[in-house]
Design a protein around this motif. Structure first.
Motif, PDB file in Angstrom:
ATOM      1  N   ALA A 201     -51.571  17.325  16.423  1.00 22.28           N
ATOM      2  CA  ALA A 201     -52.425  17.600  15.529  1.00 22.28           C
ATOM      3  C   ALA A 201     -51.428  17.160  14.004  1.00 22.28           C
ATOM      4  N   PRO A 202     -51.826  17.304  12.617  1.00 22.72           N
ATOM      5  CA  PRO A 202     -51.230  16.690  12.152  1.00 22.72           C
ATOM      6  C   PRO A 202     -50.150  17.623  11.033  1.00 22.72           C
ATOM      7  N   ILE A 203     -49.293  16.576  10.961  1.00 22.07           N
ATOM      8  CA  ILE A 203     -47.713  17.150  10.269  1.00 22.07           C
ATOM      9  C   ILE A 203     -47.864  16.839   8.629  1.00 22.07           C
ATOM     10  N   VAL A 204     -48.229  17.099   7.832  1.00 18.47           N
ATOM     11  CA  VAL A 204     -48.345  17.205   6.256  1.00 18.47           C
ATOM     12  C   VAL A 204     -47.814  17.752   6.048  1.00 18.47           C
ATOM     13  N   ASN A 205     -47.161  16.931   4.315  1.00 20.15           N
ATOM     14  CA  ASN A 205     -45.892  17.351   3.943  1.00 20.15           C
ATOM     15  C   ASN A 205     -46.426  18.406   2.738  1.00 20.15           C
ATOM     16  N   ARG A 206     -44.977  18.985   2.136  1.00 22.04           N
ATOM     17  CA  ARG A 206     -45.426  19.877   0.949  1.00 22.04           C
ATOM     18  C   ARG A 206     -46.472  19.437  -0.499  1.00 22.04           C
ATOM     19  N   ALA A 207     -46.555  17.808  -0.181  1.00 21.50           N
ATOM     20  CA  ALA A 207     -46.968  17.247  -1.505  1.00 21.50           C
ATOM     21  C   ALA A 207     -48.507  16.817  -0.707  1.00 21.50           C
ATOM     22  N   GLY A 208     -49.262  17.533   0.273  1.00 25.26           N
ATOM     23  CA  GLY A 208     -50.093  17.355   1.289  1.00 25.26           C
ATOM     24  C   GLY A 208     -49.989  16.122   1.781  1.00 25.26           C
ATOM     25  N   ARG A 209     -49.157  14.568   1.832  1.00 19.80           N
ATOM     26  CA  ARG A 209     -49.045  13.423   2.193  1.00 19.80           C
ATOM     27  C   ARG A 209     -49.153  14.011   4.096  1.00 19.80           C
ATOM     28  N   LEU A 210     -49.996  12.752   4.379  1.00 16.07           N
ATOM     29  CA  LEU A 210     -49.866  13.200   6.004  1.00 16.07           C
ATOM     30  C   LEU A 210     -47.844  12.176   7.049  1.00 16.07           C
ATOM     31  N   ILE A 211     -47.808  12.849   7.200  1.00 13.21           N
ATOM     32  CA  ILE A 211     -46.830  12.207   7.560  1.00 13.21           C
ATOM     33  C   ILE A 211     -46.241  11.282   9.161  1.00 13.21           C
ATOM     34  N   ALA A 212     -46.745  12.582  10.311  1.00 14.09           N
ATOM     35  CA  ALA A 212     -46.686  12.199  11.165  1.00 14.09           C
ATOM     36  C   ALA A 212     -47.578  12.802  12.225  1.00 14.09           C
ATOM     37  N   ALA A 213     -48.027  12.824  13.162  1.00 13.83           N
ATOM     38  CA  ALA A 213     -48.598  13.270  14.472  1.00 13.83           C
ATOM     39  C   ALA A 213     -48.175  13.873  15.183  1.00 13.83           C
ATOM     40  N   LEU A 214     -48.093  14.835  15.783  1.00 13.13           N
ATOM     41  CA  LEU A 214     -47.543  15.768  16.606  1.00 13.13           C
ATOM     42  C   LEU A 214     -47.957  16.393  17.865  1.00 13.13           C
ATOM     43  N   ALA A 215     -47.771  15.166  18.702  1.00 11.66           N
ATOM     44  CA  ALA A 215     -48.376  15.179  20.187  1.00 11.66           C
ATOM     45  C   ALA A 215     -47.658  16.354  21.221  1.00 11.66           C
ATOM     46  N   VAL A 216     -48.891  16.594  22.412  1.00 12.72           N
ATOM     47  CA  VAL A 216     -48.094  17.493  23.450  1.00 12.72           C
ATOM     48  C   VAL A 216     -49.198  17.014  24.590  1.00 12.72           C
ATOM     49  N   SER A 217     -48.774  15.943  25.424  1.00 15.78           N
ATOM     50  CA  SER A 217     -49.613  15.406  26.485  1.00 15.78           C
ATOM     51  C   SER A 217     -48.365  15.749  28.012  1.00 15.78           C
TER      52      SER A 217
END
Length: 247
Positions: A201-217
């Motif tokens: 799932a995407p990690i989007v900061n408070r300004a609406g910018r994509l920061i990273a992808a959080l993954a469970v594997s």
């Protein structure tokens, strides 16, 4: 004068309620009332106020309470680091303990994604995720997230890339990106390597910018498509919480 005393008492009681969650993730109204030593009616009014301000969240299906996103917004200002790998590590560990599988953090670097942080599963058979490993953006759950929620130019650059693998269908990839945007998460089963599966799932900061992808594997025989679909809301909620911590 009496009004001031009552106001201070109400603040102290509200803070006592928040402190109940120092050792528990979720609590019922009865459990909170017992911990703070107040009548349930009083606690219910205080919880309603805290919920209205975003400091408390109530699960309507279980009628239990947990900490709200507003606290994470405040906590973001406690850290002077902009490194998501360090700042988000405690939340990654919390998600690992909740789901039981390896949790990773990816960022895009050109046509590749890089694992910048990982918390390994405690299970005997697990998905080992070394930090610093680079992978192509063409396959994998995190790749879909980084492309789908990234800047529009990323998609066009990839589709026009002369190095696009001949074995991969461009149209299918576009469909997967559209599905990722619609669902808010992506899954992959043995796309990059046999026996491995992941949900991201995407990690989007408070300004609406994509920061990273959080993954469970994890192993695909344990992390089935059905299991990943069930876990997706937990992962998206964790990603949203992490996003409020990032500037």
């Amino acid at each position: 004068m009496e009004d001031n005393k009552l106001t201070v008492r109400a603040v102290e009681r509200a803070l006592d309620i928040l402190l109940c969650f120092a050792e528990a993730t979720e609590l019922s109204l009865t459990e909170i009332a017992g911990k703070v030593g107040l009548h349930k009616s009083t606690v219910h009014r205080l919880l309603a106020s805290l919920e209205g301000k975003g400091f408390i969240l109530r699960d309507v299906s279980t009628e239990k309470y947990r900490l709200g996103f507003r606290l994470w917004e405040l906590s973001a200002n406690l850290s002077q680091t902009d490194d998501p790998g360090l700042l988000l590590l405690p939340e990654m560990e919390r998600l690992r303990d909740l789901i039981g599988e390896t949790v990773s953090l990816y960022v895009r670097d050109g046509k590749e994604r890089v694992r910048i942080q990982a918390v390994q599963s405690n299970q005997a058979i697990r998905r080992v995720a070394p930090v610093g490993v680079r992978m192509p953006l063409y396959v994998g759950a995190s790749s879909k997230v980084l492309v789908a929620f990234g800047e529009p130019a990323v998609v066009s650059d990839m589709l026009l890339d002369p190095d696009w693998p001949a074995s991969l269908d461009r149209d299918l990839f576009v469909q997967q990106l559209q599905e990722t945007k619609r669902l808010g998460y992506a899954t992959s089963v043995e796309e990059r390597e046999p026996g491995a599966a992941a949900v991201s799932a995407p990690i989007v900061n408070r300004a609406g910018r994509l920061i990273a992808a959080l993954a469970v594997s994890g192993p695909s025989n344990r992390l089935t498509l059905e299991t990943m679909q069930e876990q997706a809301p937990l992962i998206m909620e964790a990603a949203k919480r992490m996003g409020t911590m990032m500037k």
